[in-house]
Design an enzyme around this catalytic site. Structure first.
Site, PDB file in Angstrom:
ATOM      1  N   ASP A 282     -17.357   7.729   1.742  1.00  0.00           N
ATOM      2  CA  ASP A 282     -16.046   7.919   2.373  1.00  0.00           C
ATOM      3  C   ASP A 282     -15.325   6.578   2.555  1.00  0.00           C
ATOM      4  O   ASP A 282     -15.944   5.575   2.930  1.00  0.00           O
ATOM      5  CB  ASP A 282     -16.297   8.549   3.757  1.00  0.00           C
ATOM      6  CG  ASP A 282     -15.016   8.961   4.460  1.00  0.00           C
ATOM      7  OD1 ASP A 282     -14.310   9.822   3.934  1.00  0.00           O
ATOM      8  OD2 ASP A 282     -14.722   8.398   5.542  1.00  0.00           O
TER       9      ASP A 282
ATOM     10  N   GLU B  63     -14.719   7.470  -2.707  1.00  0.00           N
ATOM     11  CA  GLU B  63     -13.357   7.884  -2.348  1.00  0.00           C
ATOM     12  C   GLU B  63     -12.456   6.658  -2.519  1.00  0.00           C
ATOM     13  O   GLU B  63     -12.204   5.917  -1.579  1.00  0.00           O
ATOM     14  CB  GLU B  63     -13.299   8.401  -0.908  1.00  0.00           C
ATOM     15  CG  GLU B  63     -12.000   9.146  -0.665  1.00  0.00           C
ATOM     16  CD  GLU B  63     -11.549   9.181   0.780  1.00  0.00           C
ATOM     17  OE1 GLU B  63     -10.595   9.905   1.070  1.00  0.00           O
ATOM     18  OE2 GLU B  63     -12.136   8.473   1.628  1.00  0.00           O
TER      19      GLU B  63
END
Ligand code: NOJ
Length: 579
Positions: free
Chosen positions: A242, A302
């Protein structure tokens, strides 16, 4: 980092699902053949290259204990479905203990499972039964920040001399009312919150409940590397990482440049020059990769950027960072535009890397709505499936796209669950709409739960669900299954080179995928009128050839090197040498 893209508001569901003639699977491979292929790809260390990943938002997939939230046992119960769909790996968004302020992206313990989702034993069962079915499990690792309830932060905020004080980013403000600088949180307001206990500000790129870890402290990195080892030891095949672009901030705390205007949350528009994409991020990615390599694991990133050179850097100069940095530039094309798609693909191809295009995820309006025109939505969804799954690169599906799930945005502020929607209402409605429960059946609550689902299920679930679409050979789900099976059976679709053809056509997106003497033609009519194209195939093939249909939508035909496509029609064919 942009979480939302050009949105189209939701429309009423298509009035009826047409029973289409069964033209789709002329050459679709058998499940047995697919199984053999799966076994073959599993043995290879770069299995992820030829895999199709499937993102699961666990809160919304399948609820077995009747509390209205999905759980790991629910995912486990759907392994046969995932197997029959034809995916190779699932990415589960965070399922670790969390106060759920950001629905799991605020982790309070990295080495356990949140009780709402089940137990570690459930996760172990999922990993082992997934393995038997040929489906790997990857988890979502939140590296940039923890929850403010994580023991590290509780200790950090307790005193200036605390053991974990320097694990987070603390600074004096300009004064008690003014934060250290002008940096803004992506989720609204200043990125600094004042903490009276120690009379300093802490930094948070996201919500105040998500304090940023201080990645300049080697203890932070050592702890996170240990977290990855711990999960690899339990059989996890990798991580989606993330927010890897915001791990570091400039220590000088220079103010970011400000542009005119305000964003949807009412904040000034700021350029994240000093708190995003700092070169130090790459050192951490290299270290994470070294550990991943010890376990044969894959790292998916990401990696938001609109700069293709920056995207290339995420692979690492020596291919020693992320195997799969996500290409979000693809999602900026929110219209059916062959020229715009060609441009994105050409840029990605020019990097020489293995692409990881994105079509949708839990942070953006569903692709069904972004590309649909309100009249031909199912046909367009098939077109986009054929497009996405025949491009070179690893595909990452988002749960429910295969059945045509639509965004179901809240109608009133009181119903919003996502805090950015509460804060930004009505301009920013939050991300609830793309996170609604998976639609399994026509029954109450779409077969997701026996209680009230945590988010409402749209009326379009009737007809657009796994059960009814499985019965219909002309459904979107059947189409996905056929394209996925074809991708599995055809080496050219998995690893073949991409060659654009008819590259000046404004309506038809056409290209070849070519490998080992096998060439496949993909022709996609992105317009709402019939198009007949004379393909450029002669320029690519030496000698005579003919087209052997592999998969198409009704009304798509070929004659010689010409292809005729109905509105939003799809035609995939093997280009066979000889007349
Ligand atoms: C990106 C995730 O995809 C999003 O859902 C989350 O809110 C932020 N990172 C913060 O972790």
């Amino acid at each position: 980092m942009c979480l939302r893209h050009g949105q189209r508001r939701i429309r009423e569901p298509a009035a009826l699902v047409l029973w289409l003639a069964v033209l789709l699977c002329a050459q679709a491979p058998s499940r047995a053949a697919a199984g053999e292929q799966l076994a073959g790809t599993q043995a290879s260390s770069d299995w992820w290259k030829h895999a199709v990943f499937y993102e699961i938002y666990p809160r919304s997939f399948a609820d077995t204990d009747g509390d209205g939230f999905g759980d790991l046992k629910g995912i486990l119960s759907k392994i046969p479905y995932l197997r029959s769909l034809g995916v190779d790996a699932i990415w589960i968004t965070p399922c670790f203990p969390s106060p759920q302020v950001d629905f799991g992206y605020d982790v309070s313990n990295y080495e356990d499972i949140d009780p709402v989702y089940g137990t570690l034993a459930d996760l172990d069962a999922l990993v082992s039964q997934g393995k038997q079915a040929g489906i790997r499990v990857i988890l979502d690792l939140v590296l940039n920040h923890t929850s403010d309830r994580h023991p590290w932060f509780l200790d950090s905020r307790s005193s200036r001399g605390a053991k974990h004080r320097d694990w987070y980013v603390w600074h004096d403000g300009k004064d008690t009312r003014q934060p250290p600088n002008n940096w803004l949180s992506l989720f609204g307001g200043s990125a600094w919150s004042y903490d009276a206990t120690t009379a300093q500000y802490y930094y948070h790129f996201f919500y105040p409940e998500q304090p940023d870890l201080n990645w300049r402290n080697p203890d932070v990195e050592a702890a996170m590397l240990d977290v990855t080892r711990w999960w690899y030891g339990r059989g996890i095949a990798g991580f989606r990482l993330d927010a890897v672009d915001v791990l570091f901030e400039s220590p000088e705390l220079t103010d970011n440049p400000v542009l005119p205007g305000t964003n949807k949350l009412g904040d000034p528009i700021e350029v994240d020059t000093y708190n995003r994409n700092l070169p130090e991020n790459h050192r951490v990615l290299k270290d994470l990769r070294k550990v991943a390599n010890d376990f044969g694991a894959v790292l998916v990133g990401e990696t938001w950027t609109d700069d293709i050179a920056a995207l290339k850097r995420y692979y690492g100069e020596h291919h020693d960072e992320l195997q799969m940095p996500m290409d979000f530039m693809f999602t900026t094309v929110n219209r059916l535009s062959p020229p715009a798609f060609r441009k994105q693909i050409a840029a990605a191809e020019a990097t020489g890397e293995w692409p990881v295009y994105l079509l949708g995820n839990h942070d953006m309006v569903r692709s069904y709505n972004r590309y649909g025109d309100g009249t031909h939505d199912d046909a367009i969804a098939k077109l986009m499936a054929a497009f996405y799954l025949t491009l070179r690169g690893t595909a990452i599906m988002y749960y429910g796209e295969e059945i045509g799930m639509q965004n179901n945005d809240p109608k009133v502020r009181e119903d919003v669950k996502d805090p950015i929607g509460i804060k930004g209402w009505p301009k920013e409605k939050g991300r609830d709409g793309e996170r609604t429960p998976m639609q399994w059946t026509d029954a109450l609550n779409a077969g997701f739960t026996r209680d009230t689902p945590w988010l409402p299920i749209p009326a379009s679930s009737v007809g657009h669900n796994v059960e009814s679409e499985s019965r219909d050979p002309g459904s979107l789900l059947s189409f996905y299954r056929n394209v996925l099976a074809l991708r599995r059976s055809e080496p050219a679709l998995r690893e073949g080179a991409y060659h654009a053809i008819n590259a000046s056509d404004q309506d038809v997106m056409a290209y070849l995928r070519a490998a080992h003497d096998e060439t496949i033609l993909v022709a996609l009519n992105m317009s709402d009128h019939r198009r007949r194209i004379q393909t450029d195939l002669h320029a690519h093939m030496r000698g005579p050839f003919h087209l052997l249909r592999l998969l198409s939508t009704p009304g798509a035909t070929a004659s010689g090197a010409a292809v005729s496509l109905p509105p939003f029609g799809v035609f995939l064919a093997r280009v066979q040498r000889g007349s």
